[in-house]
Write a protein that holds these residues in place. Sequence first.
Motif, short mmCIF file in Angstrom:
data_model
loop_
_atom_site.label_atom_id
_atom_site.label_comp_id
_atom_site.label_asym_id
_atom_site.label_seq_id
_atom_site.Cartn_x
_atom_site.Cartn_y
_atom_site.Cartn_z
N CYS A 183 0.88 -1.05 -0.03
CA CYS A 183 0.21 -0.01 -0.02
C CYS A 183 1.07 1.32 -0.06
CB CYS A 183 -1.04 -0.12 1.38
SG CYS A 183 -2.27 1.18 1.17
N GLN A 184 1.53 1.46 -1.29
CA GLN A 184 2.16 2.78 -1.18
C GLN A 184 1.61 3.97 -1.38
OE1 GLN A 184 5.15 0.96 0.11
NE2 GLN A 184 5.91 2.39 -1.08
N ALA A 185 2.01 5.12 -1.09
CA ALA A 185 1.62 6.30 -0.78
C ALA A 185 1.67 6.95 -2.20
CB ALA A 185 1.74 7.22 0.14
N ILE A 186 0.72 7.76 -2.73
CA ILE A 186 0.84 8.86 -3.56
C ILE A 186 0.54 10.24 -2.99
CG2 ILE A 186 0.16 9.73 -6.06
CD1 ILE A 186 1.51 6.83 -5.96
N SER A 187 1.18 11.14 -3.12
CA SER A 187 1.17 12.42 -2.46
C SER A 187 1.37 13.46 -3.32
CB SER A 187 2.27 12.55 -1.29
OG SER A 187 3.55 12.53 -1.96
N CYS A 188 1.07 13.43 -4.77
CA CYS A 188 0.97 14.48 -5.66
C CYS A 188 0.01 15.59 -5.34
CB CYS A 188 1.07 13.84 -7.09
SG CYS A 188 2.08 12.55 -7.92
N SER A 189 0.31 16.60 -5.75
CA SER A 189 -0.81 17.74 -5.08
C SER A 189 -2.07 17.84 -6.10
CB SER A 189 -0.15 19.05 -5.16
OG SER A 189 1.14 19.06 -4.55
N MET A 190 -1.80 17.90 -7.42
CA MET A 190 -2.96 17.97 -8.41
C MET A 190 -3.69 16.73 -8.51
SD MET A 190 -3.04 21.21 -9.02
CE MET A 190 -4.01 21.35 -10.52
N PRO A 191 -5.19 16.65 -8.77
CA PRO A 191 -5.69 15.35 -8.91
C PRO A 191 -5.16 14.75 -10.07
CG PRO A 191 -7.24 16.91 -8.34
CD PRO A 191 -5.90 17.81 -8.37
N GLU A 192 -4.72 15.31 -11.14
CA GLU A 192 -4.36 14.81 -12.67
C GLU A 192 -3.25 14.14 -12.33
OE1 GLU A 192 -5.39 18.11 -11.86
OE2 GLU A 192 -6.57 18.80 -13.40
N GLU A 193 -1.99 14.92 -11.74
CA GLU A 193 -0.97 14.19 -11.37
C GLU A 193 -0.86 13.02 -10.50
OE1 GLU A 193 1.15 17.44 -9.49
OE2 GLU A 193 1.33 18.52 -11.35
N PHE A 194 -1.94 13.16 -9.38
CA PHE A 194 -2.22 11.94 -8.55
C PHE A 194 -2.65 10.70 -9.36
CE2 PHE A 194 -4.60 9.22 -6.37
CZ PHE A 194 -3.99 9.00 -4.83
N ASN A 195 -3.64 10.83 -10.26
CA ASN A 195 -4.18 9.99 -11.19
C ASN A 195 -2.82 9.29 -11.93
OD1 ASN A 195 -5.69 9.27 -14.03
ND2 ASN A 195 -6.56 8.45 -12.33
N LYS A 196 -2.07 10.10 -12.86
CA LYS A 196 -0.97 9.64 -13.51
C LYS A 196 -0.02 8.82 -12.68
CE LYS A 196 2.44 10.98 -16.85
NZ LYS A 196 2.98 12.43 -17.49
#
Length: 721
Positions: free
Chosen positions: A97-110
């Motif tokens: 269960c690794q984390a994604i901490s990107c700020s923008m929803p689009e960047e997070f999704n990618k």
Amino acid sequence: MSNNAPTLTPRGEGEKLFSEFSFPSYQEWYDAAVASLKGAPFEKKVITKTYEDIDLQPMYWQHEIKDLPHIDTMPGSAPFVRGTKADGFLINPWNICQAISCSMPEEFNKAAVHDLERGQTGLQVVLDPAVKLGQDPGQAKAEDVGAMGLSAACAGDFAKALAGVDTANIPMFVNAGATALPIASLMAAGQLVSGKFAASLAGCVGADPLGELAAKGAIPISLNAAYDSMTALLMWAKSNARHVRTIIASGSPYHDAGASATQELAFAVATAVEYIRAMQDRGVEFDVIAPKVCFSFSVGGHFFMEIAKLRAARILWTQIADAFGGNEESQKLFMFARTSAWTKTLCDPYVNMLRNTTECFAAAMGGADMIYVAPFDEVARQPNEFSRRVSRNLQIVLQEESRFTQPVDPSGGSWYVETLTNTVAEKAWGIFQEIEKAGGMAKALEQGLPQSMCVDVAEQKAKNIKKRKDVFVGTNMYANLAEKPLEVPAVDHAALQSKRAAQVEEFCKAAGNGGDMLKALEEAMKDSPAAPETMDKAVAAAQAGASLSAIFGAMEAGSGSVTPLAIHRGSEPFESLRAAMDKHVKETGERVKIFLANMGPVPQHKARADFSGGFFQPGGFEMVENTGFQTPEDCAQAFVDSGANIAIICSTDKAYPEIVPPLAKLLKEKVSDAFVLLAGKPAKDLEQSYRDAGMDDYIFMGADCYTLLLNLQKRSGLTHE
């Protein structure tokens, strides 16, 4: 094969390996150990005292575990010390269960789609500070928007962030802070916006109001409102999102404040008990609550202690669930574990990969259900694709190459681990009882009891770190002054805030800004805040364009505060020294120098010179090296030529009585502002004569390295922020 090869004779049935050797008793071993110590106290040299107030013995014996209450239990059976499943991880490994901490929803999704295609089996959604405070981007501080986490304030944000993610089969872990109802409603509405079922979610979307209160000192809603919303979400999830846990009892805030393993465990258990009672007060049965609870722990660097902590957690939860009258399923603890933030360093950050390896190893051995390995650069910046990949692959290697999925309970049967597990459980239970006597976790936090307990242990740790008894490789020991700091991309916070505010406003306006649905939610929050229908209305409002702040605004505002935990990393004092020296280098172009006053040939001074270099380099000092001097006069002249005003005399204890007095005096005479140190602790009968000659201080194994380096930096004019 040689004709002289030995003949291998099979052992007979029941015959012991190495039967020709006698089996020594403990007393025989003890007598031999004491003799080898040559008068040194056995207890100080061989027994290790831990921060949990546990004496680690040099050897454990089979007879010590025969009476342990859990020793004959099997995996999948109470008290579940060996795991909650009979087959362990053989069929279904722990969740990566690794984390994604990107700020923008689009960047997070990618990033999420990319990582899930490359071995990640779960998804941790890290929320930015503004989201946890219930603020829309336009209302928050600019520096809080997208800071090391996702900025998500409307259903459209989650629709974008989770596009293409099989949310029904990819379990998520979302710590929403004080309340999870607003986030859960936005996520469920986001599913509807994407054409999915609102309940097609799995994993944990949970609240931990007491954990948030302890970490921050205050929360944006009242505890009463937090418990109401916790109940509403739990009961909604019971019928609509059966595979989602909604309550988090986390020990991580206490771990990050320097708590011991037993304290972290006890505080997490006490938190869970507080939540259970709050839910029961609102009419929810224990067997309905328990399956919705997720325990969250940080796993530190004391390998066996951390394994024991996670195993002991299941023992304690079984005992508590049984006391509440819970059935067998309710007695099974579900656990999320992450590698420690407290152990990570800014200096020599790639060493964090090694720390992560042992910590993830312990989490897997301890039987965690979901594991997050924090990227090595998390301390310095938002993790990038490379650092996320390294952390993800670490878990994949443990599962698929190292075969950590078998056997079930790999540490089971170890006399050491079994004994330690039981001891940790007993110690943690004692701390839990102290919290209960204080009136429960909420009242204990108001009284400052957990905070003071953490401070006591954190101060012990800090003392040992400063003396380098506890080592951070690359920071307080073996510092690399030639390392290049990690590049931290510049962030235009104002531009990010403006962009996010416009995105949220656009979606909410197009969807109707909540309309009548928001009014219905506000009425429900007043009339029946703990009812599952309140969550239904929150989802409907979010789908109709209600923003995060609008849903938060329908809840009772926060009141009261507690003393927050002093959350920090263990290496921070030494990092401050390096930062001060780096600032000095930037301003002056050079480091503060320390002259090695090496006396005699290389074999005579080398050991002390090497020790001195290792002692001073964590402060960023530059060592002026040489091959040694034969006379004090030559050494003093070289000191003058070096341009340094700090000198460390290095030689042998045998040579010091003859060397130190004249050399220290001469060094002071040649350089008026000289500060003279001695490598090695002088004999008591010689110390005063050395000081009279001009020696200012001395260094030795176990000295307070941090304080001495700090004083030297201040003496050299360095400033500390």
